[in-house]
Scaffold this motif. Structure first.
Motif: not given
Length: 268
Positions: A194-198, A225-238, A240-243
């Motif tokens: 994954e490319i993980n943006t956390s 693949t892509f994963g935000s590793d979101a631990h708060i809902p506002s980080r969903i898809g964080d 994504w376009e840059l990745v």
């Protein structure tokens, strides 16, 4: 086709919000696919809830799966929901974890190494008394476990494969061939990373893994693949376009998500 396969919720003890909160955030963010992948219980420990602020209790696991499947049906006309889990990888307990996971209809399982030598990879104190040789050995042990997790056949995705740099950014510069050797094995067995943006939430900043690792992953034919590793809902898809843009620059033509453990290719 916008997707995010790495999300958590309140059951793990260190994330905020319900599964429904993450699904609603995904819909609001324009996602087509959302994977729910909270931290698996510590199945190798005797206690029901061995680490209340790290992972869910064993007794919660079936309830977690039932809730995801119920919401999958409820939201089927609005967004595709995938059943996942982020699993720790402990070689000595791999067979136990495998037996438990085989009982459930997972779309994918993320295998993540969170500990080496019984110490969290995010423990910044672990580096303080190590000399350069010992630091390299610690890095090599981390990648030895990732390599084993790739070969185990348990996982469709390997999580944040350089996350040990989280609170020790110098980790990336520790010289070793272990990273290259691990990427070759990952490519050979065909598991995705994954490319993980956390990483942006840690001292290292940026994403996991670094661009140079992604370049070598492409060389070895490693799916991504892509994963935000979101631990708060506002980080969903964080981010994504840059990745997506970065992967195109590196030379990737596609990335994948998983449905019923089979890769679904999405053009970049």
């Amino acid at each position: 086709m916008k997707f995010d396969l790495h999300t958590h919720h309140e059951r793990c003890g260190h994330a905020e919000g319900s599964i429904r909160d993450y699904i609603e955030a995904a819909i609001e963010g324009g996602l087509n696919v959302i994977g729910i992948s909270d931290h698996s219980p510590y199945f190798g420990r005797e206690e029901d809830h061995a680490e209340p602020y790290i992972a869910m209790a064993k007794s919660e696991f079936s309830h977690y799966i039932s809730e995801v499947l119920r919401l999958k049906e409820e939201y089927k006309d609005r967004i595709e929901i995938l059943l996942g889990v982020e699993s720790d990888f402990f070689p000595e307990h791999a067979d136990l974890y495998r037996q438990i996971y085989e009982q459930y209809p997972f779309d994918y399982i993320i295998g993540s190494v969170h500990q080496t030598g019984g110490v969290s990879i995010f423990n910044r104190n672990r580096w303080k008394k190590l000399d350069d040789v010992q630091k390299i050995k610690a890095k090599e042990e981390y990648y030895r476990l990732i390599l084993q997790s790739a070969r185990s056949g348990m996982f469709q995705i390997l999580g944040h494969i350089d996350a040990m740099k989280g609170f020790y950014p110098q980790f990336s510069q520790l010289p070793t061939k272990a990273v290259e050797e691990t990427l070759k094995v990952i490519g050979d067995v065909g598991v995705a990373i994954e490319i993980n943006t956390s990483g942006k939430t840690k001292d290292c900043g940026g994403w996991y893994p670094s661009d140079d690792i992604l370049e070598r992953a492409l060389y070895y034919g490693v799916p991504v693949t892509f994963g935000s590793d979101a631990h708060i809902p506002s980080r969903i898809g964080d981010e994504w376009e840059l990745v997506q843009r970065k992967l195109r620059e590196i030379g990737y033509k596609e990335w994948v998500f998983f449905r019923q453990k089979q890769p679904v290719s999405v053009p970049l």
